[in-house]
Scaffold this motif. Structure first.
Motif, mmCIF file in Angstrom:
data_model
loop_
_atom_site.group_PDB
_atom_site.id
_atom_site.type_symbol
_atom_site.label_atom_id
_atom_site.label_comp_id
_atom_site.label_asym_id
_atom_site.label_seq_id
_atom_site.Cartn_x
_atom_site.Cartn_y
_atom_site.Cartn_z
ATOM 1 N N GLU A 31 4.584 5.857 11.805
ATOM 2 C CA GLU A 31 5.149 4.511 11.763
ATOM 3 C C GLU A 31 5.621 4.236 10.339
ATOM 4 O O GLU A 31 4.826 4.291 9.393
ATOM 5 N N ALA A 32 6.913 3.970 10.160
ATOM 6 C CA ALA A 32 7.469 3.630 8.853
ATOM 7 C C ALA A 32 7.673 2.125 8.789
ATOM 8 O O ALA A 32 8.113 1.506 9.756
ATOM 9 N N TYR A 33 7.376 1.542 7.635
ATOM 10 C CA TYR A 33 7.420 0.088 7.505
ATOM 11 C C TYR A 33 7.840 -0.268 6.092
ATOM 12 O O TYR A 33 7.339 0.296 5.118
ATOM 13 N N ILE A 34 8.801 -1.175 5.958
ATOM 14 C CA ILE A 34 9.229 -1.690 4.661
ATOM 15 C C ILE A 34 8.648 -3.091 4.503
ATOM 16 O O ILE A 34 8.853 -3.954 5.351
ATOM 17 N N VAL A 35 7.919 -3.333 3.428
ATOM 18 C CA VAL A 35 7.198 -4.585 3.253
ATOM 19 C C VAL A 35 8.130 -5.657 2.669
ATOM 20 O O VAL A 35 8.616 -5.509 1.548
ATOM 21 N N PRO A 36 8.380 -6.745 3.430
ATOM 22 C CA PRO A 36 9.309 -7.770 2.953
ATOM 23 C C PRO A 36 8.644 -8.945 2.243
ATOM 24 O O PRO A 36 9.332 -9.777 1.650
ATOM 25 N N THR A 37 7.322 -9.075 2.335
ATOM 26 C CA THR A 37 6.635 -10.240 1.777
ATOM 27 C C THR A 37 5.462 -9.803 0.918
ATOM 28 O O THR A 37 5.048 -8.646 0.929
ATOM 29 N N GLY A 38 4.889 -10.772 0.210
ATOM 30 C CA GLY A 38 3.772 -10.477 -0.686
ATOM 31 C C GLY A 38 2.421 -10.795 -0.111
ATOM 32 O O GLY A 38 1.463 -10.998 -0.862
ATOM 33 N N SER A 39 2.278 -10.809 1.206
ATOM 34 C CA SER A 39 1.020 -11.238 1.825
ATOM 35 C C SER A 39 -0.146 -10.282 1.587
ATOM 36 O O SER A 39 -1.297 -10.662 1.765
ATOM 37 N N MET A 40 0.154 -9.032 1.189
ATOM 38 C CA MET A 40 -0.923 -8.067 0.926
ATOM 39 C C MET A 40 -1.047 -7.713 -0.556
ATOM 40 O O MET A 40 -1.730 -6.753 -0.919
ATOM 41 N N ASN A 42 -2.373 -7.587 -4.307
ATOM 42 C CA ASN A 42 -1.631 -6.520 -4.952
ATOM 43 C C ASN A 42 -1.972 -5.148 -4.368
ATOM 44 O O ASN A 42 -1.685 -4.124 -4.975
ATOM 45 N N THR A 43 -2.559 -5.128 -3.180
ATOM 46 C CA THR A 43 -2.806 -3.850 -2.507
ATOM 47 C C THR A 43 -1.486 -3.210 -2.110
ATOM 48 O O THR A 43 -1.262 -2.013 -2.335
ATOM 49 N N ILE A 44 -0.623 -4.002 -1.513
ATOM 50 C CA ILE A 44 0.725 -3.579 -1.136
ATOM 51 C C ILE A 44 1.700 -4.568 -1.767
ATOM 52 O O ILE A 44 1.493 -5.779 -1.692
ATOM 53 N N MET A 45 2.744 -4.061 -2.390
ATOM 54 C CA MET A 45 3.700 -4.904 -3.083
ATOM 55 C C MET A 45 4.964 -5.095 -2.244
ATOM 56 O O MET A 45 5.342 -4.221 -1.450
ATOM 57 N N THR A 46 5.606 -6.244 -2.432
ATOM 58 C CA THR A 46 6.900 -6.466 -1.797
ATOM 59 C C THR A 46 7.856 -5.359 -2.228
ATOM 60 O O THR A 46 7.978 -5.064 -3.421
ATOM 61 N N ASN A 136 -7.977 -5.446 -4.799
ATOM 62 C CA ASN A 136 -6.691 -5.902 -5.316
ATOM 63 C C ASN A 136 -6.242 -7.234 -4.714
ATOM 64 O O ASN A 136 -5.111 -7.654 -4.927
ATOM 65 N N GLY A 137 -7.118 -7.888 -3.959
ATOM 66 C CA GLY A 137 -6.770 -9.162 -3.356
ATOM 67 C C GLY A 137 -6.769 -10.285 -4.375
ATOM 68 O O GLY A 137 -7.251 -10.133 -5.505
ATOM 69 N N LYS A 138 -6.236 -11.441 -3.971
ATOM 70 C CA LYS A 138 -6.153 -12.543 -4.929
ATOM 71 C C LYS A 138 -5.958 -13.879 -4.225
ATOM 72 O O LYS A 138 -5.586 -13.954 -3.052
ATOM 73 N N PHE A 139 -6.214 -14.927 -4.984
ATOM 74 C CA PHE A 139 -5.875 -16.301 -4.610
ATOM 75 C C PHE A 139 -4.869 -16.810 -5.637
ATOM 76 O O PHE A 139 -5.018 -16.546 -6.830
ATOM 77 N N VAL A 140 -3.869 -17.545 -5.171
ATOM 78 C CA VAL A 140 -2.827 -18.004 -6.090
ATOM 79 C C VAL A 140 -2.672 -19.519 -6.096
ATOM 80 O O VAL A 140 -1.866 -20.053 -6.851
ATOM 81 N N ARG A 141 -3.459 -20.213 -5.252
ATOM 82 C CA ARG A 141 -3.378 -21.670 -5.191
ATOM 83 C C ARG A 141 -4.788 -22.266 -5.195
ATOM 84 O O ARG A 141 -5.763 -21.573 -4.881
ATOM 85 N N ASP A 286 -4.441 -9.698 1.994
ATOM 86 C CA ASP A 286 -5.243 -9.676 0.765
ATOM 87 C C ASP A 286 -4.821 -10.786 -0.194
ATOM 88 O O ASP A 286 -5.625 -11.224 -1.018
ATOM 89 N N ASN A 287 -3.573 -11.229 -0.107
ATOM 90 C CA ASN A 287 -3.099 -12.375 -0.882
ATOM 91 C C ASN A 287 -3.367 -13.613 -0.034
ATOM 92 O O ASN A 287 -2.500 -14.118 0.672
ATOM 93 N N ARG A 288 -4.569 -14.113 -0.097
ATOM 94 C CA ARG A 288 -5.079 -15.064 0.891
ATOM 95 C C ARG A 288 -4.312 -16.381 0.956
ATOM 96 O O ARG A 288 -4.279 -17.028 1.989
#
Length: 333
Positions: A31-40, A42-46, A136-141, A286-288
């Motif tokens: 399965e190939a996947y291109i990540v369009p958002t920052g929801s994961m 800093n484990t997975i980057m946009t 690598n997870g985080k809170f930003v708000r 991970d980017n909760r």
């Protein structure tokens, strides 16, 4: 001239065979996947390009045939081969978004079938034990207060807001709901149709709300997500009040309206039970604070899971359009 035509036809056949093999690999093993958002992050980057294994959870034959990058096509019967592992807590999974299956999402599996989940002041508890945020997870708000109900969760009586959830249980295959006077009960505890009905639909059953005059068909496809993908406001015309489609979570439905509910053509007043036919999972980013995940739309059914995300094979900074060479070959964990 004939030799040139024969050579051209041969090249076309070779190309078509190659395309078919690549397509077959993609829908069965890789399965190939291109990540369009920052929801994961800093484990997975946009901008990360992921490779996932369909093999781990049981590779499957295609379940849809049609025009790529559109929803013009047909569902077809599929076969899932034996799996080597079950999706487990901590796995990064790729799956079809339950409210618009033409989207693919990547999130972390937080809870497994049958687990108890609650969220208190951002901390996630599984079966009473805190499940820590990934490395690598985080809170930003800022954290939302526990009495703030301003954002609609997947179930209003369970989810207060993204940082506070009352305790609830993840559905699992074999869960048996007793239906008494049109009300479902699980293990003697009263449930409600806004919780159970999405599971019934995701299990592959049909559901309608009907009386002598009107008949509305339930669907888990959300017109807001269709609008997000298609950009056409006409998609809302197919849904109540203009159209005949309804979502189980629609605020236009009153609790007493569910007395008119029919499952596979049978009134709930004539049903005595319902058994869940597949396992379900709870997935979060991970980017909760920047993740549209199970807190907002509910459970991931097993038949929507496409594979386990394994590593980044390429990465592109979408602001500068330069490759991130340091991300290549990053193993996800």
């Amino acid at each position: 001239m004939n030799d040139r035509i024969k050579k051209f036809v041969k090249e076309i056949r070779s190309l078509a065979t190659l395309v078919f093999i690549v397509f077959l690999l993609k829908v069965t093993i890789v399965e190939a996947y291109i990540v369009p958002t920052g929801s994961m992050e800093n484990t997975i980057m946009t901008g990360d390009f992921l490779i996932g294994s369909r093999f781990n959870y049981g590779m499957r034959s295609p379940d849809w045939i049609g025009i790529p990058y559109t929803d013009m096509g047909y569902d077809i019967p599929y076969i899932r081969f034996p799996k080597f592992k079950e999706p487990k807590q901590g796995d990064v999974i790729i799956f079809k978004y339950p409210r618009d299956r033409f989207y693919k999402y990547v999130k972390r599996c937080i809870a497994e079938p049958g687990d108890s989940v609650s969220i208190h002041a951002r901390k996630v508890y599984i079966n009473g034990k805190e499940y820590p945020l990934s490395e690598n997870g985080k809170f930003v708000r800022p954290m939302m207060p526990g009495d703030y109900h301003g954002i609609r969760m997947f179930h209003n009586e369970i989810g207060i807001n993204k940082d506070h959830f009352n305790s609830f249980r993840i559905p699992k295959k074999g869960d048996y709901y007793t239906i008494i006077d049109g009300i479902p009960y699980l293990n003697g505890d009263e449930s409600d149709w806004r919780f159970l009905l999405p599971l019934i639909l995701l299990d592959g059953n049909s559901a309608t709300l009907e009386n002598e005059i009107n008949k509305y068909e339930f669907t888990v496809t959300d017109p807001n997500d269709l609008f997000r993908r298609k950009g056409k406001r006409e998609v809302f015309d197919d849904y109540f009040p203009k159209g005949n489609y309804l979502n189980p979570w629609s605020s236009s439905i009153k609790n007493e309206d569910f007395q008119l509910l029919h499952i596979d053509g049978v009134s709930i007043m004539e049903l005595d039970s319902y058994t869940v036919s597949q396992d379900y999972y709870w997935a979060m980013g991970d980017n909760r604070d920047d993740s549209l995940d199970s807190r907002f739309w509910g459970f991931v059914p097993f038949n929507h899971i496409l594979g386990e995300a394994l590593f980044v094979y390429f990465s592109l900074d979408l602001e500068t359009w330069f490759p991130r060479l340091n991300r290549i070959a990053t193993v996800l964990k």
